[in-house]
Design a protein around this motif. Structure first.
Motif, short mmCIF file in Angstrom:
data_model
loop_
_atom_site.label_atom_id
_atom_site.label_comp_id
_atom_site.label_asym_id
_atom_site.label_seq_id
_atom_site.Cartn_x
_atom_site.Cartn_y
_atom_site.Cartn_z
N LYS B 192 0.83 -1.20 0.00
CA LYS B 192 0.00 0.00 0.00
C LYS B 192 0.88 1.26 0.00
O LYS B 192 0.66 2.17 -0.79
N ARG B 207 -5.93 0.44 -2.13
CA ARG B 207 -6.41 -0.64 -1.27
C ARG B 207 -5.66 -1.91 -1.65
O ARG B 207 -5.48 -2.19 -2.83
N THR B 486 -6.51 -3.83 3.36
CA THR B 486 -6.06 -2.61 4.06
C THR B 486 -7.20 -1.61 4.30
O THR B 486 -7.05 -0.70 5.10
#
Ligand code: FES
Ligand code: FES
Lengths: 157, 698
Positions: B192, B207, B486
């Protein structure tokens, strides 16, 4: 293009197809049988193993043209059987599964071995699994699982 | 409370066995395109010009021009470009992606792109140091200056390739304000952060979701950040789902490997044949970019006295850049190289001094309260004595060792003693990671574990659930853990450094205890817990002084071999291993780590050969790069001795890496015992054995 007839997990299939296409790709892309894995694409790892006429073959090196009139069973088909149930439980109990990428192939190898030799010695199990690579387990828990399956599956093979 | 070590059914086994688990290559989207990489065909060059064939409609070239943010993969140093711009630093360096619907057409386009280079002189030797560290314990320098007798040996170790059976792969998805990366990975937040920097986007713009991962062993620690950046850039440009899967050859040739190393060890010997001081120097080959190499070097250097307490140590090390494929994380992270060297060295010192190696090793074996190589302290109880006794009994080591030492029967037995610092080196946890975990009790009284740690086969799907279920006294089925996403989980740090159970699991356990206190049926409750370094742990990052690790796991391996007197092939006869991992959270799962790890370590020591000739990896597939099969493996007897660590969940410490570290020295010592020659490099191949038998020293 060639006309080919075969059974796939018990179903009869008639298709016209490029005879040089890899069985692995057709199983995965055309039939969605993604339990058949690609680990190397060159016949070395066994992740793509299927049963052709009850014998283990690496589907990545099988051209479609060669499977005419044959019976193909993938992990998806095999997992519907009683024998699978015994192997599954044994793999579970012996801790034979880690990342799982080799596992469908290992289970196909176990079936092929037990089908041919219901009471293999340890040596025979090691040889029977030697075409299937596993990088996680160090193999012994898989070898034990096959031993356990062979014991518990008395009469099934 | 039930015994936490007692094995339970592994949560994810069933879907894996039935072929139902979805690995990245099993996932598809409508409209999905494929990507392939055009790679440099030179090791060191400037790109002068790229000429393209006619690109059919629906096919796209993606290169450095398309990167909105920085053209660097965020790892530690910003030196590795996402796509090469002008400079080529290694053979196979990615230049661009070709993206489109049909893989055959893509590959055709790639074959017809012509890159003109101005070729420069590459460097393959360890000459260009990019990182240098040194530290000293006691008065090593002074002792060496005045030393009467110095014993000196050089050791070297080769590449090791991870060979996770599932090759690298990712899919990128497009939404107007968000790029999503799904894939095979260890560290969702590393990806990320890297993609955010590449796209120059905020937190919300990226994401990352982990797909079921088919093995990693460190190989999916930092490498996926590179391809994630590439795919993210492509998705941003093309606005369609794009899949990038490496085939085995591409994976073997162009992804990270274990750093090859050269290690020089010296011992200053006193008049009573005592080891007064040790001097260690480590050279690591980082390949073309530094990546994590500095941290790998630190771990190697810190391990330079192995399990021994030596009062005076002088350690230095360099990371060298070469024009070769970048090396990176691999289970053990620098420790396997050093532990091989030091275990051989202590035995070689004994043979030089004509002392019994066992007695010499025992004399220096670390005890609780001893000072570590970096001036920290072994605070916890060390049970190596008990472990060594146990393994010797299990393997009948003494008798066999004496017998094989006397007889020329090509049989040998070797024993390695080793430790592994659990978690990040130094203040990594506290300063850089600051792990945060959450537990959410749902209205239906199920409890969801929110962490970024992934299951890559090591079993945390089961062990983390088990920790929570045990503390809350609820069935494991009522604890939910999904592959990290995430957008849904906090950054509990990467899945590396044997930190997942000890650090993340420890936080999860603390959160579970709090939740238990606050539990109200039918109410949603979220508990967050952030890592706090224990107060007594102090680390000076500049000077590498202090407590390098909060805790240590320990191991002893014995390996017995027979060497074929004609072919010099080495056959394993038996493997025995005893570990102190604090407390096994699930005996069967940790046993799996132990058996798999030790075999990976042994084959690193004797089987796995990878060579780089003129910057090109010679072993490109599993036919050329041999890893063990079921026939190479033998019975392994494994014992865990409980030695609970106060701050670990249920006393657990790190386990995953430890189990690899002792394999290479144990098998190398066994071969040494079998052929009666000194082994100083791994892998110990038949060619090397032949060389030793013809010219080696005993
Ligand atoms: S993918 Fe077929 S054998 Fe490896
Ligand atoms: S379980 Fe991971 S490769 Fe076998």
């Amino acid at each position: 293009m060639a006309k080919i007839k075969f059974t796939l997990n018990g179903k009869e299939i008639n298709i016209t197809i490029d005879p040089t296409a890899r069985l692995l790709d057709i199983l995965r892309d055309q039939y969605g049988l993604v339990g058949v894995k690609e680990g190397c694409g060159e016949g070395e790892c066994g992740a793509c193993a299927v049963l052709i006429n009850e014998v283990i073959i690496n589907s990545c090196i099988v051209p479609m043209g060669t499977i005419n009139n044959k019976s193909i069973v993938t992990i998806e088909g095999f997992s519907e059987t009683k024998r699978y149930e015994v192997i599954r439980k044994a793999f579970e109990d012996e801790g034979a599964v880690q990342c799982g990428f080799c596992t469908p192939g290992m289970i196909i190898a176990s079936e092929s071995l037990l089908n041919n030799n219901p009471h293999p010695t340890e040596e025979e199990i090691r040889i029977g699994l030697s075409g299937n690579l596993c990088r996680c387990t160090g193999y012994n828990m898989i070898v034990k699982a096959v031993k356990t399956a062979s014991k518990r599956g008395e009469g099934l093979w | 409370m039930s015994n936490i070590s007692k094995a339970i059914e592994k949560v994810d086994s069933e879907e894996k066995m039935a072929g139902k688990a979805k690995y990245i290559n099993d996932i598809s989207y409508n409209d999905m395109l494929f990507a392939m990489t055009l790679r440099a065909s030179e090791s060191k060059a400037k790109i002068i010009k790229i000429t393209y064939p006619k690109i059919p409609k629906g096919y796209t070239i993606v290169d450095y021009n398309d990167i909105p943010g920085k053209n660097f993969v965020k790892i530690i140093y910003e030196d590795m470009p996402i796509f090469a711009k002008k400079e080529i630093n290694y053979y196979g360096e990615p230049i661009l992606l070709v993206v489109g619907e049909d893989k055959a057409i893509i590959s055709d386009i790639i074959n017809n792109i012509h890159v003109t280079y101005k070729v420069q002189t590459p460097s393959y030797e360890l000459k260009n140091s990019v990182i240098y560290y040194e530290f000293e314990k006691g008065k090593a320098k002074e002792i060496f200056k005045n030393a009467k007798k110095i014993i000196h040996f050089d050791y070297s170790t080769g590449y090791q390739e991870h060979v996770y059976i599932e090759p690298q792969g990712l899919i990128g998805l497009y939404e107007p304000d968000k790029i999503t990366i799904i894939g095979s990975m260890q560290c969702p937040y590393y990806i990320k952060n890297a993609v955010m920097q590449a796209l120059n986007s905020g937190e919300k713009g990226v994401r990352v979701k982990q797909a079921t991962t088919g093995g990693a062993f460190g190989g999916k620690e930092e490498f996926p950040s590179l391809i994630a950046c590439q795919i993210a850039v492509a998705v941003l440009k093309i606005k369609k789902p794009i899949k990038l899967i490496y085939d085995r050859e591409e994976d073997m040739e162009f992804t990270t490997k274990r750093h090859p190393s050269n290690i020089k060890l010296q011992a200053a010997i006193g008049i009573n044949n005592e080891i007064q001081a040790i001097k260690a120097y480590v050279a690591l080959d980082s390949g073309a970019y530094i990546g994590l190499s500095g941290v790998v070097l630190q771990r190697a250097m810190i391990a330079s006295s192995g399990v021994y307490t030596i009062d005076n140590i002088e350690v230095a090390g360099d990371v060298y850049e070469t024009n070769t494929v970048p090396n990176g994380a691999f289970r053990g992270f620098g420790a396997p190289q050093m532990m091989f060297a030091i275990e051989m060295f202590i035995n070689h010192i004994a043979s030089e001094l004509k002392l019994d190696p066992f007695t010499l090793r025992n004399k220096y074996l670390a005890k609780q309260g001893d000072i570590t190589s970096t001036g920290g302290k072994f605070r916890d109880v060390i049970i190596m004595d008990e472990m060594i006794k146990k393994v010797m009994k299990m393997s009948d080591y003494k008798k066999k060792y004496l017998k094989y030492s006397k007889k020329d029967n090509y049989k040998g037995i070797g024993m390695s003693w080793f430790l592994h610092g659990c978690g990040f080196t130094g203040s990594g946890e506290q300063k850089h990671i600051k792990a945060l975990v959450k537990l959410r009790k749902e209205k239906n009284n199920f409890v969801t574990i929110l962490v970024a740690s992934v299951d890559m086969g090591q079993g945390i799907q089961t062990t983390l659930r088990k920790i929570v279920a045990n503390i809350l006294q609820i069935p494991v089925k009522k604890v939910i853990y999904n592959n990290p996403d995430t957008d849904l989980v906090p950054d509990s740090g990467p899945t590396v450094a044997s930190r997942t159970i000890m650090i993340v699991g420890g936080l999860v356990a603390q959160a579970a205890k709090l939740l238990k206190e606050q539990w109200i049926d039918g109410k949603e409750i979220t508990i967050a817990k952030r890592y706090k370094q224990p107060k007594h742990i102090k680390w000076d990052e500049e000077n590498l002084r202090g407590d390098a690790y909060p805790a240590y796991s320990w191991g002893v391996n014995v390996v017995e071999v027979v060497v074929n007197p004609i072919t010099y092939q080495v056959e394993l006869i038996g493997i025995w291993e005893v570990y102190d991992v604090g407390k096994a959270i699930d005996e069967r799962i940790v046993l799996g780590q132990a058996e798999g790890g030790v075999l990976q370590g042994i084959s690193y020591g004797m089987l796995e050969v990878m060579k780089n000739v003129n910057g090109r990896i010679q072993q490109k597939n599993i036919t050329d790069y041999i890893i063990p099969t079921s026939c190479d493996s033998v019975n392994i007897e494994t014992v865990f001795i409980d030695n609970p660590y106060l701050l670990g969940p249920y006393g657990a410490k790190g386990a995953g890496e430890l189990t690899l570290i002792g394999g290479a020295p144990a098998v190398a010592l066994a071969i040494e015992n079998a052929i009666n020659r000194r082994v100083t490099k791994i892998p110990v191949t038949p060619e090397y054995i032949m060389e030793l038998i013809d010219y080696g020293e005993n």
